[in-house]
Design a protein around this motif. Structure first.
Motif, short mmCIF file in Angstrom:
data_model
loop_
_atom_site.label_atom_id
_atom_site.label_comp_id
_atom_site.label_asym_id
_atom_site.label_seq_id
_atom_site.Cartn_x
_atom_site.Cartn_y
_atom_site.Cartn_z
N PRO A 47 0.28 0.22 -14.58
CA PRO A 47 0.93 0.35 -13.35
C PRO A 47 2.24 0.22 -13.56
N THR A 68 5.98 0.03 -11.25
CA THR A 68 6.68 -0.02 -9.43
C THR A 68 8.05 0.18 -9.65
N ARG A 124 11.50 0.45 -7.20
CA ARG A 124 11.93 -0.30 -6.02
C ARG A 124 13.23 0.54 -5.46
N TYR A 149 -0.37 7.31 -5.77
CA TYR A 149 0.82 6.45 -5.49
C TYR A 149 0.44 5.76 -4.21
N SER A 150 1.07 4.39 -4.22
CA SER A 150 0.88 3.80 -3.02
C SER A 150 2.23 3.32 -2.84
N SER A 163 4.54 0.24 -0.42
CA SER A 163 4.76 -1.05 0.66
C SER A 163 6.29 -1.29 1.08
N LEU A 192 8.64 -0.17 -1.92
CA LEU A 192 8.30 -0.01 -3.12
C LEU A 192 7.25 1.28 -3.33
N THR A 220 4.51 2.67 -6.11
CA THR A 220 3.49 1.73 -7.01
C THR A 220 2.70 2.83 -7.59
N GLU A 249 -0.60 3.19 -9.50
CA GLU A 249 -1.45 2.30 -10.00
C GLU A 249 -1.80 2.30 -11.25
#
Lengths: 108, 111
Positions: free
Chosen positions: B18, B20, B22, B64-65, B67, B75, B77, B79
């Motif tokens: 994973p 992430t 920013r 992709y996700s 938040s 952000l 991410t 996964e």
């Protein structure tokens, strides 16, 4: 759905020659169109937006709703204009969609 | 330059891990975007946000996700990173009627 098309991936012109970058869009609503530029090793930055109708660095662009186009033009290209150019459309909800980009190379 | 920073600027990761990324802004702009830039494809929208906890998919959102728990941070991410996600990722911010301002990009390599 919105879509932006830039048919030319590369434009190579000589210094002092005119340059035109094509941009066509599809969108059912009232669009807001932009041109962004990315110089080597720099972040993308705004070049033009159609609502301002101003000339930046000698570039102009006119929104043609009949032809759904927003072509970028400059009558006399300079070497410092060598860069990657992106046409973008902002739709309802501020969703911002870009075209595939056109690399401009101005030769001395 | 508008107050927008991306971190990290460069990352190499292994397939299946994973990741992430920013995006941080100090402009209090409502809208934030994640794009990927690939040769021949230009800038493609992955996800965007129109407010805290309000996000929507772009044209290449699979894998992709995102938040956004506060205005300043968005952000992205991956996964389970795949080699096809090797790319340069750009974050952008904008106000209601402002131009979009871009970060300097994150170069991600998935090996």
């Amino acid at each position: 759905a919105q879509r932006v098309t830039q048919p030319e991936k590369l434009l190579s012109v000589f210094k002092g020659a005119p340059v035109e970058l094509k941009c066509n869009y599809s969108y059912s609503g009232s669009p807001e169109l932009f041109w962004y530029v990315q110089y080597s090793r720099q972040r993308l930055q705004l070049l033009l937006r159609h609502i301002s109708r101003e000339s930046i660095k000698g570039f102009t662009a006119d929104l043609n709703k009949g032809e759904t186009s927003f072509h970028l033009k400059k009558p006399f290209a300079q070497e410092e204009d060598s860069a990657m150019y992106y046409c973008a459309l902002r739709a309802a909800g501020n969703k911002l969609t870009f075209g595939g980009g056109t690399r401009v190379l101005v030769k001395p | 330059d508008a107050g927008i920073t991306q971190s990290p600027r460069h990352k190499v990761t292994e397939t299946g891990t994973p990741v992430t990324l920013r995006c941080h802004q100090t402009e209090n702009h409502r809208y934030m975007y994640w794009y990927r830039q690939d040769p021949g494809h230009g800038l493609r929208l992955i996800h965007y946000s129109y407010g805290v906890k309000d996000t929507d998919k772009g044209e290449v959102s699979d894998g992709y996700s995102v938040s956004r728990s506060k205005t300043e941070d968005f952000l992205l991410t991956l996964e389970s990173a795949t080699s096809s996600q090797t790319s340069v990722y750009f974050c952008a911010i904008s106000g209601v009627n402002t131009e979009a301002f871009f970060g300097q990009g994150t170069r991600l390599t998935v090996v």
